[in-house]
Design an enzyme around this catalytic site. Structure first.
Site, PDB file in Angstrom:
ATOM      1  N   GLN A 198      14.131  26.201  43.860  1.00 36.56           N
ATOM      2  CA  GLN A 198      15.362  25.117  44.471  1.00 36.56           C
ATOM      3  C   GLN A 198      15.721  24.087  43.342  1.00 36.56           C
ATOM      4  OE1 GLN A 198      12.663  25.494  47.094  1.00 36.56           O
ATOM      5  NE2 GLN A 198      13.573  27.409  47.209  1.00 36.56           N
ATOM      6  N   GLY A 203      15.392  32.500  44.795  1.00 34.09           N
ATOM      7  CA  GLY A 203      15.845  33.881  44.133  1.00 34.09           C
ATOM      8  C   GLY A 203      15.908  33.637  42.585  1.00 34.09           C
ATOM      9  N   HIS A 204      15.024  33.928  41.646  1.00 33.93           N
ATOM     10  CA  HIS A 204      15.063  33.597  40.349  1.00 33.93           C
ATOM     11  C   HIS A 204      15.215  34.748  39.469  1.00 33.93           C
ATOM     12  CE1 HIS A 204      12.449  29.882  41.035  1.00 33.93           C
ATOM     13  NE2 HIS A 204      13.528  29.982  41.911  1.00 33.93           N
ATOM     14  N   ASP A 241      19.479  27.074  41.688  1.00 34.86           N
ATOM     15  CA  ASP A 241      20.094  28.276  40.928  1.00 34.86           C
ATOM     16  C   ASP A 241      20.712  27.717  39.671  1.00 34.86           C
ATOM     17  OD1 ASP A 241      19.796  30.315  43.189  1.00 34.86           O
ATOM     18  OD2 ASP A 241      21.524  29.635  44.059  1.00 34.86           O
ATOM     19  N   LYS A 256      16.318  28.620  36.444  1.00 33.08           N
ATOM     20  CA  LYS A 256      15.075  28.457  35.992  1.00 33.08           C
ATOM     21  C   LYS A 256      14.309  29.487  35.715  1.00 33.08           C
ATOM     22  CE  LYS A 256      14.885  26.745  40.134  1.00 33.08           C
ATOM     23  NZ  LYS A 256      16.244  26.900  40.807  1.00 33.08           N
TER      24      LYS A 256
HETATM   25  P1  GDP Z   1      17.239  30.296  39.529  1.00 32.38           P
HETATM   26  O1  GDP Z   1      17.218  30.358  40.852  1.00 32.38           O
HETATM   27  O2  GDP Z   1      17.513  28.993  38.961  1.00 32.38           O
HETATM   28  O3  GDP Z   1      16.252  31.060  38.663  1.00 32.38           O
HETATM   29  O4  GDP Z   1      18.845  30.827  39.176  1.00 32.38           O
HETATM   30  P2  GDP Z   1      19.409  32.320  39.606  1.00 32.38           P
HETATM   31  O5  GDP Z   1      18.472  33.428  39.088  1.00 32.38           O
HETATM   32  O6  GDP Z   1      19.451  32.289  41.198  1.00 32.38           O
HETATM   33  O7  GDP Z   1      20.881  32.217  38.982  1.00 32.38           O
HETATM   34  C1  GDP Z   1      21.208  32.157  37.888  1.00 32.38           C
HETATM   35  C2  GDP Z   1      22.095  33.272  37.385  1.00 32.38           C
HETATM   36  O8  GDP Z   1      22.536  33.000  36.190  1.00 32.38           O
HETATM   37  C3  GDP Z   1      21.252  34.550  37.183  1.00 32.38           C
HETATM   38  O9  GDP Z   1      22.013  35.616  37.656  1.00 32.38           O
HETATM   39  C4  GDP Z   1      21.079  34.692  35.568  1.00 32.38           C
HETATM   40  O10 GDP Z   1      20.881  36.084  35.252  1.00 32.38           O
HETATM   41  C5  GDP Z   1      22.185  34.083  35.057  1.00 32.38           C
HETATM   42  N1  GDP Z   1      22.044  33.457  34.034  1.00 32.38           N
HETATM   43  C6  GDP Z   1      21.292  32.864  33.517  1.00 32.38           C
HETATM   44  N2  GDP Z   1      21.608  31.850  32.295  1.00 32.38           N
HETATM   45  C7  GDP Z   1      22.828  32.504  31.870  1.00 32.38           C
HETATM   46  C8  GDP Z   1      23.747  31.906  31.162  1.00 32.38           C
HETATM   47  O11 GDP Z   1      23.232  31.267  30.052  1.00 32.38           O
HETATM   48  N3  GDP Z   1      24.969  32.528  31.078  1.00 32.38           N
HETATM   49  C9  GDP Z   1      25.445  33.408  32.192  1.00 32.38           C
HETATM   50  N4  GDP Z   1      26.663  33.945  32.313  1.00 32.38           N
HETATM   51  N5  GDP Z   1      24.698  33.690  33.071  1.00 32.38           N
HETATM   52  C10 GDP Z   1      23.080  33.300  33.038  1.00 32.38           C
HETATM   53  P1  IMO Z   2      16.374  28.870  43.871  1.00 32.62           P
HETATM   54  O1  IMO Z   2      14.737  28.377  43.696  1.00 32.62           O
HETATM   55  C1  IMO Z   2      20.015  27.607  45.897  1.00 32.62           C
HETATM   56  C2  IMO Z   2      19.538  25.948  50.259  1.00 32.62           C
HETATM   57  C3  IMO Z   2      19.993  26.894  50.957  1.00 32.62           C
HETATM   58  C4  IMO Z   2      20.358  25.780  52.227  1.00 32.62           C
HETATM   59  C5  IMO Z   2      19.051  24.980  52.148  1.00 32.62           C
HETATM   60  C6  IMO Z   2      17.898  24.939  53.217  1.00 32.62           C
HETATM   61  O2  IMO Z   2      16.724  29.997  43.660  1.00 32.62           O
HETATM   62  O3  IMO Z   2      17.021  27.839  43.235  1.00 32.62           O
HETATM   63  P2  IMO Z   2      16.034  26.860  53.278  1.00 32.62           P
HETATM   64  O4  IMO Z   2      16.076  28.259  53.706  1.00 32.62           O
HETATM   65  O5  IMO Z   2      15.291  26.441  51.952  1.00 32.62           O
HETATM   66  O6  IMO Z   2      15.728  26.019  54.589  1.00 32.62           O
HETATM   67  O7  IMO Z   2      17.697  26.258  53.077  1.00 32.62           O
HETATM   68  O8  IMO Z   2      18.535  25.000  50.678  1.00 32.62           O
HETATM   69  N1  IMO Z   2      18.489  26.997  49.243  1.00 32.62           N
HETATM   70  C7  IMO Z   2      18.734  27.211  48.047  1.00 32.62           C
HETATM   71  N2  IMO Z   2      19.982  27.045  47.232  1.00 32.62           N
HETATM   72  N3  IMO Z   2      18.796  27.992  45.351  1.00 32.62           N
HETATM   73  C8  IMO Z   2      17.571  28.202  45.916  1.00 32.62           C
HETATM   74  O9  IMO Z   2      16.454  28.432  45.579  1.00 32.62           O
HETATM   75  C9  IMO Z   2      17.582  27.965  47.223  1.00 32.62           C
HETATM   76  N4  IMO Z   2      16.446  27.726  48.182  1.00 32.62           N
HETATM   77  C10 IMO Z   2      17.024  27.126  49.344  1.00 32.62           C
HETATM   78  O10 IMO Z   2      21.233  27.737  50.774  1.00 32.62           O
HETATM   79  O11 IMO Z   2      21.400  25.182  51.781  1.00 32.62           O
HETATM   80 MG    MG Z   3      18.078  31.382  42.599  1.00 32.20          MG
END
Ligand code: GDP
Ligand code: IMO
Ligand code: MG
Length: 435
Positions: free
Chosen positions: A235, A40-41, A13, A16
């Site tokens: 991840q 979840g991106h 998270d 990316k």
């Molecule tokens: P990923 O899994 O690495 O793609 O990241 P996620 O989407 O799970 O979580 C990142 C969250 O931060 C999302 O809700 C984005 O919309 C949000 N986000 C991304 N860049 C920024 C930033 O610079 N500032 C803030 N406040 N939110 C951001």
């Molecule tokens: P993105 O791509 C954050 C964590 C789960 C758990 C562990 C194992 O959005 O960054 P799994 O279901 O993969 O067997 O769970 O890994 N986990 C993540 N945490 N971001 C993710 O993906 C994750 N994908 C798995 O919370 O601790």
């Molecule tokens: Mg994510």
């Protein structure tokens, strides 16, 4: 750059998705190569928020070929749902999406197993996303009970399902007997009926047919043609099955080490790896997180950063930036530059802390321990930096950032020994500062 990768340096998270979407403009192909619908991106396009689990974050640029490669574990229901909801939102998905015939397929028995072992593993639960990821990878490595996307189209598919269900039923029955019915096994109330599952998956197979391709050979041809390929990690490096905080990890190589095995593209094709890190730390699920702030500081970061899981909605555990952990990931994933995300979340703190070493059993340690019990004992040694009060979400030039924000970024770069290339100050494409 012909081969560029985006790799998370923490526990996932790191935002990316936002960076992949931004950099897609300079690429012809975007590849997801490991993980599955546990990811979840988030991508924000013109104020509209999109959440992607399996579809590469390059999908918003119609000229770009998106590839789900063989290293991914694929839930057909999840990918079809994602395709349909993106289509409804007006996003083009047809020949611009390839799904590997080598990707392994997630079935209901994987969901059952995920639920069973998440709860009765002994000790602190892993806290998986319950998407069947680990059990599907187990079957892939075990081979005997695995099904790949290409197998869905073979004449013996029905027989294969019947065989696998026969074996899984025996395994589940044995486990129930072992527990002597004193323990409710979560998920075991779900019935595995071969005919129903065969029909359901044959139906998925027909819907997926237009996208299924030999992505390994497609990517090898693209390498020969020197195409610009962007690899989208899922991840983060600390969740890597081999090099992360085992057993509190995911079941794939989520550090840079997994790019080649998951995609089939040879390692030397990669010319640039961008490490993505939040300006602080988050973790969702079980396992140690030395800089976690289980207090008002952590709560403030969670509230400002809206730190709730994209997939499971669980509150993320929040804390200070851990330079020991991120430096380890940066070296492991072989990064060239850093992208520091969500810097805006840190506005308003009087001071900020960065963990520069751990104390373990009274000793100062500057490396990331390989054993989970050592990591559990790690007490962070912090360096304190002055904070800034201004909101920075509208800033587009590095020079315009508050002095203390620039000092914070500079210190992170020094500790990593790598230049910071991108600073993100909000979820939108425009809220990005290129250095
Ligand atoms: P990923 O899994 O690495 O793609 O990241 P996620 O989407 O799970 O979580 C990142 C969250 O931060 C999302 O809700 C984005 O919309 C949000 N986000 C991304 N860049 C920024 C930033 O610079 N500032 C803030 N406040 N939110 C951001
Ligand atoms: P993105 O791509 C954050 C964590 C789960 C758990 C562990 C194992 O959005 O960054 P799994 O279901 O993969 O067997 O769970 O890994 N986990 C993540 N945490 N971001 C993710 O993906 C994750 N994908 C798995 O919370 O601790
Ligand atoms: Mg994510």
């Amino acid at each position: 750059m012909p081969g560029t990768a985006i790799i998370g340096l923490q526990w996932g998270d790191e935002a990316k998705g936002k960076i992949v979407d931004l950099l897609t403009e300079q690429h012809e192909i975007v590849v997801r190569y490991q993980g599955g619908a546990n990811a979840g991106h988030t991508v924000v396009v013109n104020g509209e928020k999109f959440k992607l689990s399996l579809i590469p974050s390059g999908i918003f640029r119609p000229h770009v070929q998106c590839v789900i490669a063989g290293g991914v574990v694929l839930s057909p229901a999840a990918v079809l749902q994602e395709i349909n909801s993106l289509l409804k939102q007006g996003i083009k998905i047809d020949s611009n999406l390839f799904i590997s015939n080598r990707a392994h397929v997630i079935f209901p028995w994987h969901h059952i197993t995920d639920r069973m072992f998440n709860n009765i593993g002994g000790g602190e639960p892993i806290g998986t996303t319950l998407r069947g990821i680990g059990p599907c990878y187990e079957d892939k490595v075990g081979r005997a009970l695995a099904v790949r996307v290409g197998d869905l189209y073979k004449p013996d598919f029905k027989k294969r399902i019947e065989h696998i269900i026969g074996v899984k039923d025996q395994l589940f029955l044995g486990l129930t007997n072992h527990c002597d019915n004193t323990m409710r096994i979560p998920g075991l109330d779900m019935e595995l009926d071969a005919e129903t599952i065969y029909k359901e998956y044959s139906n998925y197979a027909e819907q997926l047919r237009p996208y299924v391709a030999d992505t390994t050979n497609y990517l090898l041809d693209a390498v020969d043609a020197d195409k610009h390929i962007l690899f989208e990690g899922a991840q983060g490096s600390l969740l890597d099955i081999d090099h992360g905080t085992f057993p509190y990890v995911t079941s794939s190589n989520s550090s840079g080490t997994g790019i080649s095995s998951g995609s089939g593209v040879p390692p030397h094709f990669l010319k640039k790896i961008i490490g993505i890190a939040k300006a602080y730390t988050t973790r969702v699920g079980g396992g140690p997180c030395p800089t976690e702030q289980n207090n008002d500081i952590g709560k403030r970061i969670r509230d400002r950063g809206n730190e709730y899981g994209t997939v499971t909605k669980r509150p993320r555990r929040c804390g200070w930036f851990d330079a020991v952990a991120v430096r380890y990931s940066a070296r492991l994933s072989g990064i060239d530059t850093l992208s520091i995300m969500l810097l805006d979340v840190l506005s308003g703190f009087d001071f900020l802390q960065i963990c520069i070493a751990y104390e373990i059993d009274g000793q100062r340690i500057e490396y990331f321990p390989g054993d989970i019990d050592d990591l559990r004992k790690a007490v962070p040694i912090y360096e304190t930096l002055p904070g800034w009060q201004e909101e920075i979400t509208a800033i587009t030039k590095y020079e315009d950032l508050p002095v203390n924000a620039k000092q914070y970024i500079k210190r992170i770069a020094e500790l990593m020994g790598k230049p910071v290339e991108i600073v993100s100050v909000g979820p939108d494409r425009l809220q990005t500062i290129f250095l």
